[in-house]
Write an enzyme that holds these catalytic residues in place. Structure first.
Site, PDB file in Angstrom:
ATOM      1  N   ASP A  72       0.920  -1.222  -0.082  1.00  0.00           N
ATOM      2  CA  ASP A  72       0.090   0.020   0.083  1.00  0.00           C
ATOM      3  C   ASP A  72       1.048   1.490   0.053  1.00  0.00           C
ATOM      4  OD1 ASP A  72       1.369  -0.717   2.603  1.00  0.00           O
ATOM      5  OD2 ASP A  72      -0.956   0.243   3.160  1.00  0.00           O
ATOM      6  N   GLU A  73       2.045   1.347  -0.672  1.00  0.00           N
ATOM      7  CA  GLU A  73       2.926   2.817  -0.264  1.00  0.00           C
ATOM      8  C   GLU A  73       4.396   2.276  -1.593  1.00  0.00           C
ATOM      9  OE1 GLU A  73       5.945   3.558   3.596  1.00  0.00           O
ATOM     10  OE2 GLU A  73       4.650   1.317   4.123  1.00  0.00           O
TER      11      GLU A  73
END
Length: 405
Positions: free
Chosen positions: A103-104
Site C-alpha cells: 500500500d505504499e
C-alpha cells in the site's frame, strides 16, 4: 540559475488500506468504524482509530474500546487487486517507482516538470487518479529525500498532501517528536528521552559522539544523519524482495497441533505459489509466533539447496513447528506466520541424486496452472477442505467440482 524548491520524491501511502477497501466495496460501512480481522486487528478505519483501535491489537481489546465497530474478515484477494490497480496509477505517473509494501511506494518525478508540472502538481494529480480509477483515499508527501517525503505523508494523513520546500526542511522536521525518525522504536525512544531528547531538533543539536555513548555507533550515526535530513538513497526501480511472508491470526482459542499443521500447510501453499510466480528460489524458512501474553518468537531453518518445491518448504515448516510445539502448548498461540528468505532468481541448479522418483516440480507447476485458470480454491489439500458435496482426488490433493470442462 533556477533551482527547484520542491521534490523530486513523492511518498504515496494508501490510508487504512484494508479498511478503506472494505468501505469502498460496501457503502454501508462508509463513515463507520471498521475493524479488519477478528482475533487480531489487521487494519482499522480512521473512525475506529479515533477510539484507540490500532493495528496488531488483540481483537477483544479493540472491541472493548469501540463496541460499535463492524468487524469484517480479511479479503486478501480484494486487497491484492486494489494494490495492483493503484500501482498501475503510479507507473502511469512515472516509470521511477519503488514499491515499499502493498500500500505504499516512492516515486521520483524530478524529470517530469516540463511535461507534467511541479512535483506538487503531479502529486495532486496522482491523488485524483487513485480516487477516480481505484476509489481509494491516498496521502502523498513531497520532499527532496525519501526520508522526509515519508515523514511528510505521515504528518499529512489521512487523505492529504504535504509539500516540504527545500528551504523549509529543517523548520518542518526539527519540531517533530523523535519517534518520526526511522529506526527510533520504543527502546531507542526511551534511551533518548532518558537523556532529555524529545524532538528531532534536539537530536540534530547533539554531538554524534555523545549519541554513540548510549545508542551505539550505527544507530547514533543513522538517526543523527536523518535529523539533518541527510538521506542520499535514490528511488530504486525494480528492486526485488529479499523475503516473502504470510501470517494467520488465530484468536484466543487454544489450537491443537493438528490445527496448527493445517494453518502451516495453507501458508506454505500460498507462499510457494508466490515464489514460483516471481521466478525466485529460496533457502531459508522462518516460523514466526506470537503468544497469548503478546511475546514473540522466531525459528528458522536453511535447506542445503535453493528450492521452489511446496513439499520441501512444507517439510521444513513442519520441522520448525514441531520444535516449537512445547513452547506453543505452554503459552498459547495467537498468530502463526511463515516467511521465505535467502531468495535468488530461479534458474538452472544442481539436481540431487537419485534422479528417480516423482517429479514434484511438475506437480507444483500443474497445480499452479489449475489455480490460475479456475481460482485459488479450485485445488486444495484434503485437510484444508471444509464440507463439499463432490470432490475429486487428484495427485494427493482434493479438487472441488466446478462444473467446468
Amino acid at each position: 540559475m533556477f533551482v527547484l524548491s520542491e521534490g523530486p520524491i513523492l511518498h504515496a501511502d494508501l490510508d487504512a488500506f484494508y479498511a478503506s477497501v472494505e468501505q469502498r466495496d460496501d457503502p454501508a460501512l462508509r463513515g463507520r468504524p471498521v475493524i479488519v480481522g477478528a482475533g487480531v486487528v489487521l487494519a482499522a478505519s480512521y473512525e475506529a482509530r479515533a477510539r484507540g483501535v490500532r493495528t496488531a491489537m488483540n481483537g477483544r481489546q479493540a472491541r472493548a474500546l469501540c463496541p460499535e465497530a463492524i468487524v469484517v474478515q480479511p479479503r486478501m484477494s480484494a486487497y491484492s487487486a486494489a494494490s495492483k490497480a493503484v500501482f498501475e496509477v503510479f507507473r502511469d505517473t512515472t516509470p521511477l517507482v519503488e514499491g515499499v509494501s502493498i500500500d505504499e511506494a516512492f516515486l521520483d518525478v524530478g524529470g517530469l516538470r516540463a511535461i507534467a508540472g511541479t512535483p506538487a502538481v503531479i502529486a495532486a494529480g496522482l491523488r485524483r487518479a487513485v480516487a477516480d480509477r481505484v476509489g481509494l483515499p491516498i496521502t502523498v508527501g513531497v520532499a527532496r529525500t525519501k526520508f522526509l517525503a515519508k515523514v511528510a505523508s505521515g504528518v499529512a494523513k489521512p487523505d492529504g498532501l504535504l509539500v516540504v520546500p527545500h528551504e523549509r526542511e529543517l523548520d518542518f522536521l526539527h519540531p517533530l517528536p523523535i519517534e518520526r525518525l526511522w529506526g527510533v522504536g520504543k527502546v531507542t525512544s526511551a534511551k533518548l528521552r532518558s537523556h532529555g531528547i524529545r524532538t528531532v531538533g534536539q537530536v540534530a543539536g547533539f554531538d554524534v559522539r555523545e549519541l554513540v555513548s548510549f545508542l551505539g555507533p550505527a544507530a547514533a550515526r543513522h538517526i543523527h544523519a536523518l535529523a539533518h535530513n541527510r538521506d542520499p538513497r535514490p528511488v530504486q526501480v525494480g528492486r526485488r524482495r529479499r523475503s516473502i511472508g504470510a501470517q494467520r491470526a488465530l484468536g484466543s482459542r487454544r489450537r491443537t497441533p493438528g490445527e496448527l499443521d493445517v494453518v502451516a500447510a495453507e501458508l506454505v501453499d500460498r507462499l510457494a505459489r508466490r515464489l514460483r510466480q516471481a521466478e525466485r528460489t529460496c533457502r531459508t524458512v522462518t516460523l514466526r509466533l506470537r503468544f497469548a501474553d503478546y511475546t514473540r518468537a522466531t525459528r528458522s531453518l536453511t535447506v542445503p539447496r535453493p528450492t521452489t518445491s511446496t513439499e520441501v518448504l512444507l517439510a521444513t515448516a513442519r520441522t520448525l513447528l514441531a520444535a516449537a510445539l512445547p513452547l506453543i502448548l505452554d503459552r498459547g498461540l495467537t498468530l502463526l506466520g511463515l516467511s521465505l528468505s535467502n531468495l535468488d532468481n530461479s534458474g538452472p541448479h544442481q539436481m540431487e541424486l537419485p534422479f528417480a522418483g516423482p517429479d514434484l516440480s511438475t506437480l507444483d507447476t500443474t497445480l499452479d496452472a489449475v489455480r490460475t485458470r479456475f481460482g485459488t480454491a479450485s485445488v486444495t489439500r484434503a485437510t484444508l477442505l471444509g464440507h463439499a458435496p463432490l470432490v475429486k482426488i487428484v495427485a494427493g490433493t482434493v479438487m472441488r467440482s466446478t462444473g467446468r470442462r
